[in-house]
Design a protein around this motif. Structure first.
Motif, PDB file in Angstrom:
ATOM      1  N   VAL A   1       0.832  -1.202   0.000  1.00  0.00           N
ATOM      2  CA  VAL A   1       0.000   0.000   0.000  1.00  0.00           C
ATOM      3  C   VAL A   1       0.868   1.253   0.000  1.00  0.00           C
ATOM      4  CG1 VAL A   1      -1.546   1.366   1.459  1.00  0.00           C
ATOM      5  CG2 VAL A   1      -2.077  -1.028   0.986  1.00  0.00           C
ATOM      6  N   SER A   2       1.878   1.279   0.864  1.00  0.00           N
ATOM      7  CA  SER A   2       2.745   2.458   0.960  1.00  0.00           C
ATOM      8  C   SER A   2       3.477   2.716  -0.354  1.00  0.00           C
ATOM      9  CB  SER A   2       3.752   2.270   2.090  1.00  0.00           C
ATOM     10  OG  SER A   2       3.104   2.206   3.345  1.00  0.00           O
ATOM     11  N   SER A   3       3.942   1.646  -0.993  1.00  0.00           N
ATOM     12  CA  SER A   3       4.658   1.793  -2.253  1.00  0.00           C
ATOM     13  C   SER A   3       3.751   2.371  -3.340  1.00  0.00           C
ATOM     14  CB  SER A   3       5.209   0.435  -2.694  1.00  0.00           C
ATOM     15  OG  SER A   3       5.837   0.531  -3.957  1.00  0.00           O
ATOM     16  N   LEU A   4       2.514   1.895  -3.394  1.00  0.00           N
ATOM     17  CA  LEU A   4       1.572   2.414  -4.394  1.00  0.00           C
ATOM     18  C   LEU A   4       1.265   3.888  -4.148  1.00  0.00           C
ATOM     19  CD1 LEU A   4      -0.851  -0.638  -4.587  1.00  0.00           C
ATOM     20  CD2 LEU A   4       0.611   0.186  -6.446  1.00  0.00           C
ATOM     21  N   ILE A   5       1.090   4.260  -2.876  1.00  0.00           N
ATOM     22  CA  ILE A   5       0.785   5.656  -2.570  1.00  0.00           C
ATOM     23  C   ILE A   5       2.012   6.544  -2.797  1.00  0.00           C
ATOM     24  CG2 ILE A   5      -0.008   7.253  -0.775  1.00  0.00           C
ATOM     25  CD1 ILE A   5      -1.653   5.013   0.416  1.00  0.00           C
ATOM     26  N   ASP A   6       3.205   5.998  -2.596  1.00  0.00           N
ATOM     27  CA  ASP A   6       4.424   6.755  -2.898  1.00  0.00           C
ATOM     28  C   ASP A   6       4.422   7.237  -4.346  1.00  0.00           C
ATOM     29  OD1 ASP A   6       5.422   6.428  -0.351  1.00  0.00           O
ATOM     30  OD2 ASP A   6       6.761   4.766  -0.883  1.00  0.00           O
ATOM     31  N   ASP A   7       3.852   6.421  -5.217  1.00  0.00           N
ATOM     32  CA  ASP A   7       3.820   6.775  -6.641  1.00  0.00           C
ATOM     33  C   ASP A   7       2.858   7.918  -6.949  1.00  0.00           C
ATOM     34  OD1 ASP A   7       5.679   4.830  -7.196  1.00  0.00           O
ATOM     35  OD2 ASP A   7       4.203   3.318  -7.783  1.00  0.00           O
ATOM     36  N   PHE A   8       2.018   8.303  -5.966  1.00  0.00           N
ATOM     37  CA  PHE A   8       1.098   9.435  -6.171  1.00  0.00           C
ATOM     38  C   PHE A   8       1.811  10.779  -6.070  1.00  0.00           C
ATOM     39  CE2 PHE A   8      -2.736   6.961  -4.184  1.00  0.00           C
ATOM     40  CZ  PHE A   8      -2.680   6.059  -5.230  1.00  0.00           C
ATOM     41  N   VAL A   9       2.998  10.778  -5.479  1.00  0.00           N
ATOM     42  CA  VAL A   9       3.716  12.041  -5.247  1.00  0.00           C
ATOM     43  C   VAL A   9       3.945  12.750  -6.580  1.00  0.00           C
ATOM     44  CG1 VAL A   9       5.848  13.077  -4.416  1.00  0.00           C
ATOM     45  CG2 VAL A   9       4.820  11.168  -3.161  1.00  0.00           C
ATOM     46  N   GLY A  10       3.566  14.012  -6.597  1.00  0.00           N
ATOM     47  CA  GLY A  10       3.739  14.816  -7.798  1.00  0.00           C
ATOM     48  C   GLY A  10       2.606  14.699  -8.795  1.00  0.00           C
ATOM     49  N   LYS A  11       1.654  13.809  -8.528  1.00  0.00           N
ATOM     50  CA  LYS A  11       0.499  13.658  -9.421  1.00  0.00           C
ATOM     51  C   LYS A  11      -0.661  14.500  -8.906  1.00  0.00           C
ATOM     52  CE  LYS A  11       1.324   8.963 -11.190  1.00  0.00           C
ATOM     53  NZ  LYS A  11       0.744   7.599 -11.305  1.00  0.00           N
ATOM     54  N   GLU A  12      -1.188  15.334  -9.745  1.00  0.00           N
ATOM     55  CA  GLU A  12      -2.349  16.131  -9.352  1.00  0.00           C
ATOM     56  C   GLU A  12      -3.625  15.304  -9.426  1.00  0.00           C
ATOM     57  OE1 GLU A  12      -4.772  20.139 -10.813  1.00  0.00           O
ATOM     58  OE2 GLU A  12      -2.697  19.814 -11.440  1.00  0.00           O
ATOM     59  N   GLN A  13      -3.697  14.403 -10.420  1.00  0.00           N
ATOM     60  CA  GLN A  13      -4.867  13.558 -10.582  1.00  0.00           C
ATOM     61  C   GLN A  13      -4.485  12.087 -10.462  1.00  0.00           C
ATOM     62  OE1 GLN A  13      -7.251  14.402 -14.029  1.00  0.00           O
ATOM     63  NE2 GLN A  13      -7.281  16.614 -13.657  1.00  0.00           N
ATOM     64  N   ILE A  14      -5.366  11.317  -9.821  1.00  0.00           N
ATOM     65  CA  ILE A  14      -5.129   9.892  -9.565  1.00  0.00           C
ATOM     66  C   ILE A  14      -6.409   9.133  -9.890  1.00  0.00           C
ATOM     67  CG2 ILE A  14      -4.600   8.179  -7.776  1.00  0.00           C
ATOM     68  CD1 ILE A  14      -3.419  10.638  -6.185  1.00  0.00           C
ATOM     69  N   ASP A  15      -6.233   7.947 -10.444  1.00  0.00           N
ATOM     70  CA  ASP A  15      -7.352   7.022 -10.592  1.00  0.00           C
ATOM     71  C   ASP A  15      -7.211   5.980  -9.490  1.00  0.00           C
ATOM     72  OD1 ASP A  15      -9.291   5.195 -11.245  1.00  0.00           O
ATOM     73  OD2 ASP A  15      -8.647   4.896 -13.315  1.00  0.00           O
ATOM     74  N   ILE A  16      -8.076   6.062  -8.502  1.00  0.00           N
ATOM     75  CA  ILE A  16      -7.984   5.157  -7.358  1.00  0.00           C
ATOM     76  C   ILE A  16      -8.064   3.699  -7.800  1.00  0.00           C
ATOM     77  CG2 ILE A  16      -9.228   4.367  -5.274  1.00  0.00           C
ATOM     78  CD1 ILE A  16      -7.603   6.864  -4.795  1.00  0.00           C
ATOM     79  N   VAL A  17      -8.783   3.411  -8.873  1.00  0.00           N
ATOM     80  CA  VAL A  17      -8.899   2.030  -9.346  1.00  0.00           C
ATOM     81  C   VAL A  17      -7.597   1.566  -9.987  1.00  0.00           C
ATOM     82  CG1 VAL A  17     -10.144   0.437 -10.849  1.00  0.00           C
ATOM     83  CG2 VAL A  17     -11.393   2.233  -9.654  1.00  0.00           C
ATOM     84  N   ASP A  18      -7.203   2.213 -11.078  1.00  0.00           N
ATOM     85  CA  ASP A  18      -6.037   1.748 -11.835  1.00  0.00           C
ATOM     86  C   ASP A  18      -4.732   1.923 -11.075  1.00  0.00           C
ATOM     87  OD1 ASP A  18      -7.655   1.007 -13.895  1.00  0.00           O
ATOM     88  OD2 ASP A  18      -7.117   2.658 -15.222  1.00  0.00           O
ATOM     89  N   ASP A  19      -4.638   2.983 -10.290  1.00  0.00           N
ATOM     90  CA  ASP A  19      -3.383   3.306  -9.614  1.00  0.00           C
ATOM     91  C   ASP A  19      -3.248   2.648  -8.239  1.00  0.00           C
ATOM     92  OD1 ASP A  19      -2.781   4.934 -11.776  1.00  0.00           O
ATOM     93  OD2 ASP A  19      -3.527   6.757 -10.816  1.00  0.00           O
ATOM     94  N   PHE A  20      -4.346   2.094  -7.713  1.00  0.00           N
ATOM     95  CA  PHE A  20      -4.274   1.617  -6.337  1.00  0.00           C
ATOM     96  C   PHE A  20      -5.152   0.391  -6.056  1.00  0.00           C
ATOM     97  CE2 PHE A  20      -5.492   1.645  -1.849  1.00  0.00           C
ATOM     98  CZ  PHE A  20      -4.246   1.689  -1.238  1.00  0.00           C
ATOM     99  N   ALA A  21      -6.475   0.542  -6.185  1.00  0.00           N
ATOM    100  CA  ALA A  21      -7.399  -0.504  -5.725  1.00  0.00           C
ATOM    101  C   ALA A  21      -7.304  -1.785  -6.533  1.00  0.00           C
ATOM    102  CB  ALA A  21      -8.844   0.017  -5.745  1.00  0.00           C
ATOM    103  N   TYR A  22      -6.864  -1.702  -7.794  1.00  0.00           N
ATOM    104  CA  TYR A  22      -6.667  -2.918  -8.576  1.00  0.00           C
ATOM    105  C   TYR A  22      -5.293  -3.543  -8.319  1.00  0.00           C
ATOM    106  CZ  TYR A  22      -6.189  -6.204 -12.405  1.00  0.00           C
ATOM    107  OH  TYR A  22      -5.969  -7.350 -13.131  1.00  0.00           O
ATOM    108  N   PRO A  23      -4.200  -2.828  -8.458  1.00  0.00           N
ATOM    109  CA  PRO A  23      -2.895  -3.485  -8.297  1.00  0.00           C
ATOM    110  C   PRO A  23      -2.643  -4.035  -6.895  1.00  0.00           C
ATOM    111  CG  PRO A  23      -2.629  -1.096  -8.571  1.00  0.00           C
ATOM    112  CD  PRO A  23      -4.057  -1.424  -8.893  1.00  0.00           C
ATOM    113  N   PHE A  24      -3.237  -3.443  -5.865  1.00  0.00           N
ATOM    114  CA  PHE A  24      -2.985  -3.909  -4.501  1.00  0.00           C
ATOM    115  C   PHE A  24      -3.471  -5.345  -4.282  1.00  0.00           C
ATOM    116  CE2 PHE A  24      -4.595  -3.530   0.110  1.00  0.00           C
ATOM    117  CZ  PHE A  24      -3.502  -4.217   0.602  1.00  0.00           C
TER     118      PHE A  24
END
Length: 407
Positions: A120-143
Motif C-alpha cells: 500500500v505504501s509503495s503504491l501511494i508513494d507513486d502518487f507524489v507529484g500527481k495532481e490527478q489519480i485514478d484510485i482504481v487503476d493506480d491503487f485498488a486494482y494493483p494492490f
C-alpha cells in the motif's frame, strides 16, 4: 400463494443505466419479498427471507439441480466448491481452508500485514507529484492483485494475461439471453477455458516441487481428506484468483468513494484510526462489492414469504437489497460507521460465507487508513463515477480524484 412481480424492476436493476444507484429499485423489490418473474425464476430481496434461504438445506448451489439449464454456466468444466453442495462442498472447502486460514493456518492474514502495508505504501508513494489519480487503476486494482498472486503462486508479471480473461468472465455472469448479445456469453466461456488452461499449467509445474504458495500446498500436501485432483485444484484456484481481487477492488473503491462523499467521516478516520474496523463493516452493508447471487436452485418445493417456489426453480438472491432493508436496519440509507448490530450480507451467509472475507477486510482496512492519511485534500472529479458493467460485482471502473483540492 405465488406473487408475480412486474419484471420491469429487475430489468431496470440489471440495466447499466441503474448501476450508479440501484438502491431505490431495491426498495421497490422489497415490496414483494419473494417474487416470481416471467421466466419462472424467483427474486428474493428482503433481509429475513434472504437469511432464511441462505441457511435453508433445501437450497442448492449446484446448477445441475436447475430444471431449466442456464447457458451462462454450461460448459465450464469441474465446478469450484462455491457451486457445489454438501458433502462435496464441505470437503473441498475444508481442503482449501486448511492452507488459507484457521485452524490449520491461523496466522495467514496477520502474517501478511507487513507485506500488505508495504505494498500500500509503495503504491501511494507513486502518487507524489500527481495532481490527478485514478484510485482504481493506480491503487485498488494493483494492490489485491499483488496479494492474491503472491498467495496463490501466480507470477505477478502474468497479470496482463489474465486481466482480460477475468473481465470477460465477470461480465458474462449475469448474461441475459433476451437482452445481451451472444458474444458476451461466448467471450466469457472462452475466457474461462483460457484462464483454466493457464492455471492448469501452473498446477502441473508444482508436482513434486513443494513450496509455500497455495498452489504448491494443494498439489503436494496430504491432509485428512487426501488431495484434490488437478481439476479440482484448477477450479479452486480459478475461484480464488477472481474472487480474491475483484471483490476487494470494489470494496476499496466503493469505500473511498463513500468517504469522499462523507468528508466528516473521512476526517474522523484520520483522527481515529480504530474507526476503520466498524467503518469497513458498514461499507460492506452500505456499498457492498457483491450485490447479487444470480443463481441458486430449489432441491424441493420451498415456501418463502408465503410464496411457494417449485423444485428446480432458479432463485436470485439480492444481497445488497437485504442489507438496506428498513425492517432490519435503522435508517438503512444512511452511512453510519457507529452502527450497532451490523449483521450485513456483504459477504453472504451460511455455508457459502465468503472464503476470503478476513483477508478482504484487512486489505481494505489498511488501504483506506493509509489513503486518508496520505492523500492531500482529495476531491472527486466525477460523481457518480463510471461503473463496471456487472450488476453482480458492482463498483466503479474508474475513480478519478484530484489532490490538493479545496477543503
Amino acid at each position: 400463494m405465488t406473487t408475480t412481480q412486474t419484471p420491469d424492476t429487475l430489468h431496470r436493476i440489471l440495466d447499466y443505466s441503474s448501476r450508479a444507484d440501484p438502491y431505490p429499485l431495491y426498495a421497490e423489490l422489497r415490496n414483494t419479498p419473494a417474487a416470481r418473474q416471467e421466466d419462472g425464476s424467483y427474486v428474493i430481496s428482503t433481509y429475513r427471507e434472504l437469511m432464511d434461504i441462505l441457511h435453508n438445506p433445501h437450497l442448492s448451489s449446484d446448477l445441475r439441480n436447475l430444471s431449466r439449464p442456464m447457458e451462462a454456466v454450461e460448459g465450464r468444466g469441474t465446478q469450484a466448491f462455491i457451486n457445489l453442495d454438501p458433502p462435496e462442498h464441505d470437503r473441498l472447502r475444508r481442503m482449501a481452508m486448511r492452507h488459507f486460514g484457521p485452524p490449520h493456518t491461523p496466522g495467514l492474514v496477520t502474517g501478511l500485514e507487513p507485506d500488505l502495508t508495504s505494498t500500500v505504501s509503495s503504491l501511494i508513494d507513486d502518487f507524489v507529484g500527481k495532481e490527478q489519480i485514478d484510485i482504481v487503476d493506480d491503487f485498488a486494482y494493483p494492490f489485491p492483485v499483488t496479494v492474491i498472486c503472491h498467495l496463490l503462486g501466480v507470477p505477478r508479471e502474468d497479470e496482463s494475461r489474465f486481466h482480460q480473461w477475468v473481465n470477460d468472465v465477470i461480465n458474462s455472469i449475469a448474461y441475459n439471453p433476451k437482452t445481451d448479445p451472444k458474444e458476451k456469453l461466448e467471450k466469457g466461456q472462452q475466457a474461462t477455458k483460457d484462464l483454466r488452461q493457464y492455471l492448469a499449467g501452473l498446477v502441473q509445474q508444482r508436482h513434486g516441487r513443494p513450496g509455500e504458495d497455495l498452489l504448491s500446498r494443494l498439489v503436494n500436501d496430504d491432509g485428512p481428506d487426501g488431495r484434490m485432483t488437478d481439476e479440482e485444484i484448477v477450479a479452486t484456484a480459478n475461484l480464488l484468483l477472481i474472487a480474491g481481487h475483484e471483490t476487494t477492488v470494489n470494496l476499496i473503491t466503493n469505500g473511498m468513494l463513500t468517504l469522499l462523499r462523507h468528508p466528516q467521516v473521512l476526517q474522523r478516520l484520520r483522527d481515529e484510526p480504530g474507526l476503520v474496523v466498524p467503518l469497513v463493516e458498514e461499507l460492506l452493508r452500505y456499498e457492498p462489492p457483491v450485490h447479487i447471487i444470480p443463481w441458486r436452485a430449489a432441491y424441493s418445493d420451498i415456501t418463502v414469504a408465503d410464496t411457494v417456489i417449485p423444485k428446480g426453480s432458479q432463485i436470485m438472491l439480492m444481497l445488497a437489497s437485504g442489507s438496506r432493508d428498513p425492517n432490519r436496519f435503522h435508517d438503512p440509507d444512511r452511512f453510519d460507521p457507529d452502527r450497532r448490530d451490523n449483521q450485513h450480507l456483504g459477504f453472504g451467509s451460511g455455508i457459502h460465507l465468503c472464503f476470503g472475507g478476513p483477508l478482504a477486510r484487512r486489505e481494505t482496512q489498511i488501504a483506506l487508513t493509509e489513503l486518508v492519511h496520505r492523500l492531500d485534500r482529495p476531491k472527486l472529479l466525477a460523481d457518480p463515477p463510471p461503473y463496471r458493467p456487472s450488476p453482480v460485482l458492482r463498483g466503479p471502473i474508474h475513480l478519478h480524484i484530484q489532490q490538493g483540492g479545496d477543503g
